[in-house]
Motif scaffolding. Structure first.
Motif, PDB file in Angstrom:
ATOM      1  N   PHE A 150       0.836  -1.197   0.000  1.00 62.19           N
ATOM      2  CA  PHE A 150       0.000   0.000   0.000  1.00 62.19           C
ATOM      3  C   PHE A 150       0.876   1.254   0.000  1.00 62.19           C
ATOM      4  O   PHE A 150       0.619   2.205  -0.747  1.00 62.19           O
ATOM      5  CB  PHE A 150      -0.909  -0.002   1.236  1.00 62.19           C
ATOM      6  N   LEU A 151       1.916   1.296   0.840  1.00 65.37           N
ATOM      7  CA  LEU A 151       2.800   2.462   0.905  1.00 65.37           C
ATOM      8  C   LEU A 151       3.506   2.699  -0.426  1.00 65.37           C
ATOM      9  O   LEU A 151       3.685   3.840  -0.857  1.00 65.37           O
ATOM     10  CB  LEU A 151       3.828   2.290   2.025  1.00 65.37           C
ATOM     11  N   GLU A 152       3.911   1.619  -1.098  1.00 62.56           N
ATOM     12  CA  GLU A 152       4.546   1.763  -2.415  1.00 62.56           C
ATOM     13  C   GLU A 152       3.556   2.360  -3.420  1.00 62.56           C
ATOM     14  O   GLU A 152       3.904   3.237  -4.210  1.00 62.56           O
ATOM     15  CB  GLU A 152       5.054   0.410  -2.902  1.00 62.56           C
ATOM     16  N   ASN A 153       2.322   1.867  -3.379  1.00 64.55           N
ATOM     17  CA  ASN A 153       1.299   2.410  -4.277  1.00 64.55           C
ATOM     18  C   ASN A 153       0.985   3.871  -3.939  1.00 64.55           C
ATOM     19  O   ASN A 153       0.729   4.680  -4.839  1.00 64.55           O
ATOM     20  CB  ASN A 153       0.022   1.575  -4.191  1.00 64.55           C
ATOM     21  N   ASN A 154       1.019   4.199  -2.661  1.00 64.91           N
ATOM     22  CA  ASN A 154       0.776   5.577  -2.257  1.00 64.91           C
ATOM     23  C   ASN A 154       1.845   6.508  -2.841  1.00 64.91           C
ATOM     24  O   ASN A 154       1.535   7.571  -3.382  1.00 64.91           O
ATOM     25  CB  ASN A 154       0.778   5.679  -0.734  1.00 64.91           C
ATOM     26  N   VAL A 160      -8.638  13.101  -6.733  1.00 67.40           N
ATOM     27  CA  VAL A 160      -7.799  11.913  -6.550  1.00 67.40           C
ATOM     28  C   VAL A 160      -6.809  12.147  -5.410  1.00 67.40           C
ATOM     29  O   VAL A 160      -6.513  11.247  -4.626  1.00 67.40           O
ATOM     30  CB  VAL A 160      -7.058  11.585  -7.862  1.00 67.40           C
ATOM     31  N   HIS A 161      -6.312  13.366  -5.324  1.00 68.77           N
ATOM     32  CA  HIS A 161      -5.377  13.702  -4.243  1.00 68.77           C
ATOM     33  C   HIS A 161      -6.033  13.476  -2.874  1.00 68.77           C
ATOM     34  O   HIS A 161      -5.403  12.950  -1.944  1.00 68.77           O
ATOM     35  CB  HIS A 161      -4.947  15.162  -4.389  1.00 68.77           C
ATOM     36  N   ASP A 162      -7.284  13.859  -2.738  1.00 72.16           N
ATOM     37  CA  ASP A 162      -8.019  13.619  -1.503  1.00 72.16           C
ATOM     38  C   ASP A 162      -8.107  12.125  -1.197  1.00 72.16           C
ATOM     39  O   ASP A 162      -7.921  11.691  -0.052  1.00 72.16           O
ATOM     40  CB  ASP A 162      -9.440  14.190  -1.598  1.00 72.16           C
ATOM     41  N   LEU A 163      -8.412  11.343  -2.220  1.00 69.33           N
ATOM     42  CA  LEU A 163      -8.575   9.908  -2.031  1.00 69.33           C
ATOM     43  C   LEU A 163      -7.262   9.266  -1.589  1.00 69.33           C
ATOM     44  O   LEU A 163      -7.246   8.379  -0.723  1.00 69.33           O
ATOM     45  CB  LEU A 163      -9.074   9.267  -3.331  1.00 69.33           C
ATOM     46  N   VAL A 164      -6.151   9.730  -2.169  1.00 70.37           N
ATOM     47  CA  VAL A 164      -4.837   9.205  -1.776  1.00 70.37           C
ATOM     48  C   VAL A 164      -4.571   9.523  -0.305  1.00 70.37           C
ATOM     49  O   VAL A 164      -4.126   8.661   0.466  1.00 70.37           O
ATOM     50  CB  VAL A 164      -3.736   9.803  -2.676  1.00 70.37           C
ATOM     51  N   ARG A 165      -4.841  10.755   0.094  1.00 71.24           N
ATOM     52  CA  ARG A 165      -4.591  11.147   1.489  1.00 71.24           C
ATOM     53  C   ARG A 165      -5.490  10.367   2.448  1.00 71.24           C
ATOM     54  O   ARG A 165      -5.045   9.899   3.500  1.00 71.24           O
ATOM     55  CB  ARG A 165      -4.857  12.647   1.636  1.00 71.24           C
ATOM     56  N   TYR A 166      -6.755  10.257   2.107  1.00 73.48           N
ATOM     57  CA  TYR A 166      -7.711   9.596   2.992  1.00 73.48           C
ATOM     58  C   TYR A 166      -7.339   8.129   3.210  1.00 73.48           C
ATOM     59  O   TYR A 166      -7.318   7.640   4.347  1.00 73.48           O
ATOM     60  CB  TYR A 166      -9.108   9.704   2.392  1.00 73.48           C
ATOM     61  N   THR A 167      -7.055   7.409   2.142  1.00 77.49           N
ATOM     62  CA  THR A 167      -6.724   5.986   2.278  1.00 77.49           C
ATOM     63  C   THR A 167      -5.428   5.786   3.056  1.00 77.49           C
ATOM     64  O   THR A 167      -5.301   4.829   3.824  1.00 77.49           O
ATOM     65  CB  THR A 167      -6.611   5.319   0.899  1.00 77.49           C
ATOM     66  N   HIS A 168      -4.464   6.697   2.895  1.00 75.26           N
ATOM     67  CA  HIS A 168      -3.196   6.555   3.618  1.00 75.26           C
ATOM     68  C   HIS A 168      -3.397   6.695   5.119  1.00 75.26           C
ATOM     69  O   HIS A 168      -2.873   5.892   5.915  1.00 75.26           O
ATOM     70  CB  HIS A 168      -2.191   7.599   3.124  1.00 75.26           C
ATOM     71  N   GLU A 169      -4.156   7.703   5.537  1.00 74.22           N
ATOM     72  CA  GLU A 169      -4.386   7.895   6.964  1.00 74.22           C
ATOM     73  C   GLU A 169      -5.083   6.678   7.575  1.00 74.22           C
ATOM     74  O   GLU A 169      -4.718   6.219   8.663  1.00 74.22           O
ATOM     75  CB  GLU A 169      -5.239   9.153   7.194  1.00 74.22           C
ATOM     76  N   LEU A 170      -6.071   6.142   6.886  1.00 69.52           N
ATOM     77  CA  LEU A 170      -6.818   5.012   7.437  1.00 69.52           C
ATOM     78  C   LEU A 170      -6.002   3.729   7.401  1.00 69.52           C
ATOM     79  O   LEU A 170      -6.196   2.836   8.233  1.00 69.52           O
ATOM     80  CB  LEU A 170      -8.126   4.836   6.668  1.00 69.52           C
ATOM     81  N   ALA A 171      -5.089   3.611   6.442  1.00 72.62           N
ATOM     82  CA  ALA A 171      -4.238   2.421   6.393  1.00 72.62           C
ATOM     83  C   ALA A 171      -3.304   2.373   7.594  1.00 72.62           C
ATOM     84  O   ALA A 171      -3.054   1.298   8.168  1.00 72.62           O
ATOM     85  CB  ALA A 171      -3.434   2.414   5.090  1.00 72.62           C
ATOM     86  N   ALA A 216       8.967   7.820   1.025  1.00 75.05           N
ATOM     87  CA  ALA A 216       8.129   6.884   1.774  1.00 75.05           C
ATOM     88  C   ALA A 216       8.342   6.987   3.278  1.00 75.05           C
ATOM     89  O   ALA A 216       7.543   6.466   4.048  1.00 75.05           O
ATOM     90  CB  ALA A 216       8.417   5.455   1.309  1.00 75.05           C
ATOM     91  N   ASN A 217       9.388   7.651   3.711  1.00 72.45           N
ATOM     92  CA  ASN A 217       9.691   7.738   5.139  1.00 72.45           C
ATOM     93  C   ASN A 217       8.763   8.715   5.853  1.00 72.45           C
ATOM     94  O   ASN A 217       8.376   9.741   5.283  1.00 72.45           O
ATOM     95  CB  ASN A 217      11.145   8.190   5.351  1.00 72.45           C
ATOM     96  N   TYR A 218       8.450   8.411   7.091  1.00 72.63           N
ATOM     97  CA  TYR A 218       7.646   9.322   7.892  1.00 72.63           C
ATOM     98  C   TYR A 218       7.722   8.913   9.354  1.00 72.63           C
ATOM     99  O   TYR A 218       8.149   7.807   9.699  1.00 72.63           O
ATOM    100  CB  TYR A 218       6.184   9.330   7.436  1.00 72.63           C
ATOM    101  N   ILE A 219       7.315   9.825  10.223  1.00 69.40           N
ATOM    102  CA  ILE A 219       7.081   9.540  11.645  1.00 69.40           C
ATOM    103  C   ILE A 219       5.751  10.185  12.010  1.00 69.40           C
ATOM    104  O   ILE A 219       5.537  11.368  11.728  1.00 69.40           O
ATOM    105  CB  ILE A 219       8.180  10.113  12.569  1.00 69.40           C
ATOM    106  N   ARG A 220       4.880   9.428  12.643  1.00 69.38           N
ATOM    107  CA  ARG A 220       3.640   9.969  13.201  1.00 69.38           C
ATOM    108  C   ARG A 220       3.647   9.654  14.691  1.00 69.38           C
ATOM    109  O   ARG A 220       3.861   8.504  15.085  1.00 69.38           O
ATOM    110  CB  ARG A 220       2.414   9.365  12.522  1.00 69.38           C
TER     111      ARG A 220
END
Length: 911
Positions: A36-40, A652-663, A808-812
């Motif tokens: 999923f992260l790669e697709n994001n 589409v940008h919204d959809l990418v952001r939304y799915t990433h947060e929920l993943a 792909a790197n991040y910290i939350r």
């Protein structure tokens, strides 16, 4: 074996099978998450590719890229449902509907694009169209874009020239004539005359004629009331070649300019005149001597409103004879200034000091403004060219009373100097600027091009050296801007900036590509980002808005200060100091002249109009805007706000952001569920400090040891603890390194007053989609960490990727105060906020809950910040007793940021 033993063994075997099955399912989820992260990341890259193709008019590439984007976002929706147990199947319908609308908008755009525009208004000339408009028009469009005083106009593109010559079968005949010239069989002058006759006999294509008439009519409607109500107005018609007005080839004086064109028929003739001048004897000779092809049909034609000039001239921002003298060279001629350009009439010459010159402020104690006139040579003016009533120009005598008077006042000269230095400051090289002053004193800029400086021996000199850059980075959105730096470290500061109406243009400085900044990006002249990349959300949006953006700066928030005047040269990835005096003068000049009623921010900022619901980009074709709105804008900016819903996804940008947060949240849920099933395969991490959590190895996170098969889940876990040396996960190793910092005090006791209220207050966070504090565990892989842990009476959630791909790197990170009360809990959150922002995180605080994020950073930066977070967790365990007043958070944060990690040393000074 007794029956009891057999039963116990059967139960143990069944439990182990359940554990293995649960862990296998968790690992499958984790691998699905990594896919999923790669697709994001790929989706964000495709968004940028689609945005770029849209800007450049590459519609075949746009179609292919959009198809891939829709396919990848479909994979994101599918991946989220796989991670969440099919909890978001409604997104399939949303994705399908969105795809249908995008394909329809794309068909409309490509249909309209099949008939390209011939004439483009100067204020609609986007950077992607500069190659079609030529350098003169492109330079003026850039100056007009930041609201410098440039006359309105439009450009007939190079495509018009090619179509005109092709439709009349002139291309082959011109090539044949040029071949005869090169072979010596025909004189250049004879070839030029034949070409000129052919051009004037030819007819303009009907499609071009109609667009030319429409553009001419539209330009007439932009005039002011002083021209009267009869619709009569005058324009100038000039060349704008692709190779023209460059440092290596200026083509100065090679093409014809037709002035004071007052009818459409005269405009058509003027267009042919300019095209014919591209094949004049001197233009052909210039091309041959410059090593350019004499048959390049790359001439655009620029049409602008005529300036009612009282005088006109040329300004060189460095005196070519004395480049190091700190003086400009300005010539001024009465009327249109055309006689002066040809050297046919005397002109006034001025050598004003530059604004940063010592000569302006110290020499002989003279009033600085009067120093502008030092060395001026005032000529006796006898003739001038002016616009004729019937069109064209005419020569007249200069009245005796005006012949010996200086053409430029001190005020006008100062404004010219300001404009010249400003353009030089933006472009980074010395400039040759044509200007005119109207009878009411307004300055108009007619041309700006790089000034080629040479020594007496004829060798080229480098452009004036600019100051050393303050910071450097990578260009994510091209362009240049000047303004005051405005540092924003969290969402609250960003919202405060939106409410502030500063009088200066502002350049936004961010620690990372904060997505919440998208909605207010239009109010800034430029953007500087420490941690980001050209494919992230803000870079994509900045390119469409035409706002210069430099990313991957690393130390912008450390070096730059709010209120500091800077020049942002995004094209070269540079941030340089600017003169406050210069830009304050500029704002005053423009506000007092063509910018009346506007703030400097409105003058310098890109041409955007805002409404409460959307941002309208002026000049964007409607068909392209419709597609862009379905692809690029980011409307979901508050991940923990009430509007973060699939129903608010409009692009589409919204959809990418939304799915990433929920993943990301789905991975926390996966850890929660496996805790009940995979107990025997969970390993406690024993670091020798009172901070414990179980580790779930998703692959490559720990060294493998054979676990005991006997006993309960708790007993087996205790029998197989992990030590620090068993940890292989890069982010977990970094966190442990921070937790084991020698200066940390892990054995102090909680404050009695804070501890007394714990049993009576909730310690869970119920504000988010997933409450913090459910279990104490860490999901870990080689480059991944998902930690949910209780830190004494507080709860921390941490999710991080620390790999080789910075995108792909991040910290939350989320941290909630425990039972010490809301006042002390909020102070603790403020302390954490100050520390995290000092390390480049973007934060949000609600009560005693703090949320922080870091995205797009390199592996080394992420690792460094995870070490810091380990120290922060240890440092902040029992700080409630120190949170006695509102000054305590700042004092504690300053101490931590200075490297003092033992809270015992702070108690006496803070309490």
């Amino acid at each position: 074996m007794s029956v009891f033993s057999e039963i116990r063994t059967a139960i143990a075997n069944r439990q182990r099978r359940r554990e293995q099955l649960a862990l296998h399912e968790l690992k499958a989820r984790y691998h699905a998450f990594r896919i999923f992260l790669e697709n994001n990341g790929r989706a964000l890259e495709l968004l940028v590719e689609a945005d770029t193709a849209m800007n450049h008019g590459e519609y075949e590439v746009l179609q292919t890229t959009t198809d891939r984007l829709l396919s990848v976002t479909g994979e994101l929706v599918d991946g989220l449902n796989l991670l969440s147990g099919e909890a978001y199947t409604n997104l399939f319908v949303l994705h399908g509907t969105m795809g249908e609308r995008i394909q329809e908008a794309l068909r409309t755009l490509t249909t309209q694009a099949a008939t390209p525009r011939c004439c483009i208004a100067l204020d609609s000339l986007e950077p992607s169209l500069y190659p079609l408009a030529g350098n003169k028009a492109a330079n003026l469009a850039q100056l007009q874009r930041i609201h410098l005083p440039v006359p309105d106009g439009f450009v007939c593109t190079t495509r018009c020239c090619r179509d005109f010559l092709a439709d009349n079968d002139l291309v082959s005949s011109i090539r044949n004539l040029m071949r005869e010239v090169e072979q010596g069989d025909l004189e250049i002058s004879a070839a030029a005359q034949l070409i000129r006759e052919s051009i004037f006999k030819a007819s303009l294509p009907q499609v071009f004629m109609q667009e030319l008439r429409d553009a001419y009519t539209a330009l007439g409607k932009t005039g002011n009331s002083k021209e009267g109500g009869n619709g009569r107005f005058a324009i100038s018609v000039r060349s704008s070649g692709v190779a023209e007005d460059r440092p290596d080839h200026s083509f100065a004086g090679q093409f014809t300019s037709v002035l004071n064109v007052t009818t459409f028929d005269a405009l058509c003739d003027a267009y042919k005149e300019v095209i014919a001048s591209g094949f004049s004897a001197r233009a052909i000779a210039y091309r041959i001597n410059a090593g350019l092809s004499p048959v390049d049909f790359d001439l655009a034609v620029l049409c602008q409103r005529m300036v009612d000039a009282q005088c006109a001239g040329v300004m060189m921002t460095r005196d070519p004879a004395r480049p190091d003298s700190n003086r400009l060279l300005i010539s001024a001629a009465p009327g249109l200034g055309t006689l002066a350009v040809g050297g046919l009439a005397p002109v006034d010459i001025y050598y004003p000091w530059r604004s940063d010159s010592d000569g302006v402020s110290t020499a002989h104690q003279k009033e600085p403004r009067l120093r502008l006139m030092d060395g001026a040579e005032i000529a006796r003016k006898t003739i001038r060219e002016v616009s004729a009533q019937a069109g064209g120009v005419t020569t007249e005598a200069v009245p005796e009373s005006e012949s010996d008077a200086p053409l430029l006042s001190v005020d006008t000269l100062q404004r010219l100097v300001n404009y010249g230095e400003m353009i030089e400051n933006i472009e980074g090289v010395a400039q040759d600027v044509e200007w005119a002053v109207t009878h009411d004193g307004t300055i108009q800029l007619l041309q700006a091009r790089p000034l080629r400086l040479t020594t007496r021996s004829g060798h080229s000199l480098p452009a004036p050296s600019s100051a050393e850059p303050l910071v450097t980075g990578i260009c994510a959105s091209s362009g240049k801007a000047v303004g005051r730096a405005y540092l924003v470290r969290n969402v609250d500061e960003l919202q405060g900036a939106e409410m502030t109406q500063d009088i200066e243009p502002r350049i936004l400085v961010l620690p990372q590509a904060l997505v919440d900044a998208a909605r207010s990006l239009h109010s800034y002249a430029g953007v500087i980002i420490d941690s980001g990349n050209p494919t992230d959300h803000l870079s994509c949006i900045a390119r469409e808005y035409g706002i210069p953006l430099v990313t991957s700066v690393r130390n912008g928030c450390e070096v730059l200060q709010t209120g500091q005047w800077i020049v942002l040269d995004a094209d070269n990835g540079l941030v340089q100091p600017a003169s406050e005096h210069l830009w304050n003068s500029f704002a005053q000049n423009v506000s007092g002249a063509s910018g009346a009623g506007k703030s400097a921010a409105q003058i310098v900022a890109p041409s955007l109009e805002t409404s409460s619901s959307s941002i309208k980009i002026i000049g964007m074709p409607e068909a392209r805007k419709a597609l862009w709105e379905l692809l690029v804008p980011l409307n979901l900016t508050e991940a923990y706000g009430p509007t973060f819903s699939w129903q608010e996804c409009r692009s589409v940008h919204d959809l990418v952001r939304y799915t990433h947060e929920l993943a990301v949240l789905a991975m926390f849920d996966a850890g929660d569920s496996v805790m009940e099933e995979a107990g025997g395969l969970l390993r406690p991490l024993d670091l020798g400090i009172p901070f414990h959590f179980l580790v779930i190895d998703l692959g490559g996170a720990t060294r493998r040891h054979e676990a005991s098969a006997c006993g309960s889940f708790l007993k087996r876990a205790i029998r197989n603890p992990l030590c620090k040396d068993d940890v292989l996960s890069v982010p977990l190793v970094a966190l442990c390194e921070g937790l084991l910092t020698p200066e940390l005090n892990w054995h102090s006791k909680p404050d009695a007053e804070a501890f007394s209220g714990i049993v009576s207050r909730t310690m869970l966070d119920g504000r988010g989609v997933r409450p913090a504090g459910s279990f104490n565990y860490a999901l870990a892989a080689r480059d991944y960490l998902n930690l949910n842990a209780r830190v004494e009476f507080h709860f921390a959630m941490l999710d991080a990727v620390c790999g080789g791909d910075a995108q792909a790197n991040y910290i939350r990170f989320r941290f909630k105060g425990g039972g010490a009360g809301l006042v002390r809990g909020h102070r603790r959150a403020v302390f954490l906020k100050l520390v995290l922002e000092g390390h480049g995180f973007v934060t949000s605080v609600i009560g005693d809950l703090i949320t922080a994020s870091l995205t797009g950073a390199s592996r080394s930066v992420v690792r460094e910040q995870l070490v810091m977070l380990g120290r922060l967790l240890g440092f902040s365990r029992f700080l409630d007793g120190n949170m006695t007043d509102d000054d305590a958070p700042k004092k504690l944060a300053e101490s931590f940021l200075k490297g003092h990690f033992d809270s015992r040393d702070l108690e006496e000074g803070v309490a």
